[in-house]
Design a protein around this motif. Structure first.
Motif, PDB file in Angstrom:
ATOM      1  N   GLN A 104       0.831  -1.211   0.000  1.00  0.00           N
ATOM      2  CA  GLN A 104       0.000   0.000   0.000  1.00  0.00           C
ATOM      3  C   GLN A 104       0.863   1.257   0.000  1.00  0.00           C
ATOM      4  OE1 GLN A 104      -2.345  -0.760   3.502  1.00  0.00           O
ATOM      5  NE2 GLN A 104      -3.923  -1.857   2.362  1.00  0.00           N
ATOM      6  N   TYR A 105       1.922   1.252   0.794  1.00  0.00           N
ATOM      7  CA  TYR A 105       2.829   2.398   0.825  1.00  0.00           C
ATOM      8  C   TYR A 105       3.411   2.660  -0.560  1.00  0.00           C
ATOM      9  CZ  TYR A 105       3.061   2.435   6.001  1.00  0.00           C
ATOM     10  OH  TYR A 105       2.785   2.529   7.330  1.00  0.00           O
ATOM     11  N   LEU A 106       3.894   1.604  -1.188  1.00  0.00           N
ATOM     12  CA  LEU A 106       4.515   1.770  -2.509  1.00  0.00           C
ATOM     13  C   LEU A 106       3.496   2.253  -3.536  1.00  0.00           C
ATOM     14  CD1 LEU A 106       6.842  -1.353  -2.592  1.00  0.00           C
ATOM     15  CD2 LEU A 106       7.561   1.041  -2.504  1.00  0.00           C
ATOM     16  N   ASN A 107       2.304   1.686  -3.505  1.00  0.00           N
ATOM     17  CA  ASN A 107       1.274   2.127  -4.456  1.00  0.00           C
ATOM     18  C   ASN A 107       0.891   3.586  -4.254  1.00  0.00           C
ATOM     19  OD1 ASN A 107       0.850  -0.107  -6.192  1.00  0.00           O
ATOM     20  ND2 ASN A 107      -0.231  -1.179  -4.542  1.00  0.00           N
ATOM     21  N   SER A 108       0.979   4.066  -3.017  1.00  0.00           N
ATOM     22  CA  SER A 108       0.642   5.467  -2.747  1.00  0.00           C
ATOM     23  C   SER A 108       1.686   6.428  -3.324  1.00  0.00           C
ATOM     24  CB  SER A 108       0.468   5.716  -1.247  1.00  0.00           C
ATOM     25  OG  SER A 108       1.730   5.736  -0.597  1.00  0.00           O
ATOM     26  N   LEU A 109       2.854   5.910  -3.670  1.00  0.00           N
ATOM     27  CA  LEU A 109       3.931   6.752  -4.206  1.00  0.00           C
ATOM     28  C   LEU A 109       3.902   6.845  -5.725  1.00  0.00           C
ATOM     29  CD1 LEU A 109       6.899   5.443  -2.025  1.00  0.00           C
ATOM     30  CD2 LEU A 109       5.510   7.480  -1.643  1.00  0.00           C
ATOM     31  N   ARG A 110       3.021   6.115  -6.357  1.00  0.00           N
ATOM     32  CA  ARG A 110       3.000   6.072  -7.825  1.00  0.00           C
ATOM     33  C   ARG A 110       2.850   7.465  -8.425  1.00  0.00           C
ATOM     34  NH1 ARG A 110       3.203   1.593 -10.336  1.00  0.00           N
ATOM     35  NH2 ARG A 110       2.718  -0.372  -9.363  1.00  0.00           N
ATOM     36  N   THR A 163       9.016   8.168 -14.748  1.00  0.00           N
ATOM     37  CA  THR A 163       9.220   6.783 -15.166  1.00  0.00           C
ATOM     38  C   THR A 163      10.282   6.077 -14.336  1.00  0.00           C
ATOM     39  OG1 THR A 163      10.739   7.522 -16.893  1.00  0.00           O
ATOM     40  CG2 THR A 163       8.434   7.157 -17.536  1.00  0.00           C
ATOM     41  N   ASN A 164      11.290   6.796 -13.877  1.00  0.00           N
ATOM     42  CA  ASN A 164      12.317   6.174 -13.021  1.00  0.00           C
ATOM     43  C   ASN A 164      11.715   5.709 -11.708  1.00  0.00           C
ATOM     44  OD1 ASN A 164      14.420   6.454 -14.847  1.00  0.00           O
ATOM     45  ND2 ASN A 164      14.903   8.517 -14.131  1.00  0.00           N
ATOM     46  N   LEU A 165      10.890   6.551 -11.093  1.00  0.00           N
ATOM     47  CA  LEU A 165      10.232   6.183  -9.841  1.00  0.00           C
ATOM     48  C   LEU A 165       9.296   4.999 -10.069  1.00  0.00           C
ATOM     49  CD1 LEU A 165       9.671   6.686  -6.851  1.00  0.00           C
ATOM     50  CD2 LEU A 165       7.926   8.348  -7.539  1.00  0.00           C
ATOM     51  N   GLU A 166       8.570   5.004 -11.185  1.00  0.00           N
ATOM     52  CA  GLU A 166       7.667   3.897 -11.500  1.00  0.00           C
ATOM     53  C   GLU A 166       8.434   2.581 -11.607  1.00  0.00           C
ATOM     54  OE1 GLU A 166       4.180   3.315 -11.990  1.00  0.00           O
ATOM     55  OE2 GLU A 166       4.249   5.128 -10.781  1.00  0.00           O
ATOM     56  N   LYS A 167       9.605   2.617 -12.232  1.00  0.00           N
ATOM     57  CA  LYS A 167      10.425   1.404 -12.365  1.00  0.00           C
ATOM     58  C   LYS A 167      10.861   0.898 -10.996  1.00  0.00           C
ATOM     59  CE  LYS A 167      12.292   2.498 -16.915  1.00  0.00           C
ATOM     60  NZ  LYS A 167      13.477   2.930 -17.654  1.00  0.00           N
ATOM     61  N   ILE A 168      11.281   1.808 -10.144  1.00  0.00           N
ATOM     62  CA  ILE A 168      11.717   1.429  -8.795  1.00  0.00           C
ATOM     63  C   ILE A 168      10.552   0.818  -8.022  1.00  0.00           C
ATOM     64  CG2 ILE A 168      12.505   2.330  -6.563  1.00  0.00           C
ATOM     65  CD1 ILE A 168      14.114   4.440  -8.236  1.00  0.00           C
ATOM     66  N   ILE A 169       9.400   1.487  -8.076  1.00  0.00           N
ATOM     67  CA  ILE A 169       8.216   0.994  -7.352  1.00  0.00           C
ATOM     68  C   ILE A 169       7.806  -0.377  -7.885  1.00  0.00           C
ATOM     69  CG2 ILE A 169       5.745   1.389  -6.974  1.00  0.00           C
ATOM     70  CD1 ILE A 169       6.448   4.404  -6.777  1.00  0.00           C
TER      71      ILE A 169
END
Length: 186
Positions: A154-160, A165-171
């Protein structure tokens, strides 16, 4: 007088001087919330310095958090300043590795002053670090806690943020790791 000296010394840049002035002021007025706050910030700066020197930051963080908790407990008349106190407490908790507690402090800060960005940035870092720590721990542990995995997801999905695109890849990478770990859970 003491507060103006602390402002001049910038608690982060000259924490020893800021501590000296805060302690002098607190001897005269031991309940001064502003002095306690600036002392807490200076102690946080000392903790960061200790980490850089590979020394133990905990004594500084514990004392800093004690002052912040005291202010929060007696918060009448603080107005929006309480935002900064919760944000600082979250920073302390983050440095201590207490990411869930840090997230809770940042959430409180955001509720108090949603237009300020500091806690929003800090909560994102804490959520990411919480998930990373969970992944690291569960990759070497035989057992895991599915509820913690759910919270981390849930935490990671809240950061989307589809724009980054770099953050999306990390998540996505972290989410896949959590999914793999969840399959191994009993």
């Amino acid at each position: 007088l003491f507060l103006s000296r602390i402002y001049t010394q910038k608690a982060y840049f000259f924490p020893d001087k800021a501590l000296q002035y805060a302690n002098s002021g607190l001897q005269i007025d031991p309940n001064n919330k502003d002095l306690k706050y600036f002392k807490a910030r200076a102690l946080y700066a000392k903790a960061q310095s200790a980490i850089q020197k590979k020394e133990n930051p905990n004594p500084f963080l514990e004392e800093s958090t004690k002052h912040l908790d005291d202010i929060i407990e007696n918060q009448q008349g603080l107005g929006t300043n309480i935002y900064w106190i919760y944000n600082q407490r979250g920073l302390n908790q983050y440095l201590e590795g207490n990411y869930k507690q840090a997230i809770a402090s940042y959430e409180t800060a955001i509720k108090l002053l949603p237009t300020e960005n500091s806690a929003t940035i800090n909560i994102a870092n804490a959520k990411m670090k919480y998930a990373e720590t969970l992944i690291d721990n569960y990759n070497i542990a035989a057992e895991c806690n599915k509820e913690e995995i759910k919270i981390a997801t849930q935490y990671l999905n809240s950061l989307r943020d589809k724009k980054d695109t770099n953050l999306e890849k990390i998540i996505n990478n972290r989410l896949q790791s959590l999914k793999n770990i969840s399959k191994k859970c009993k």
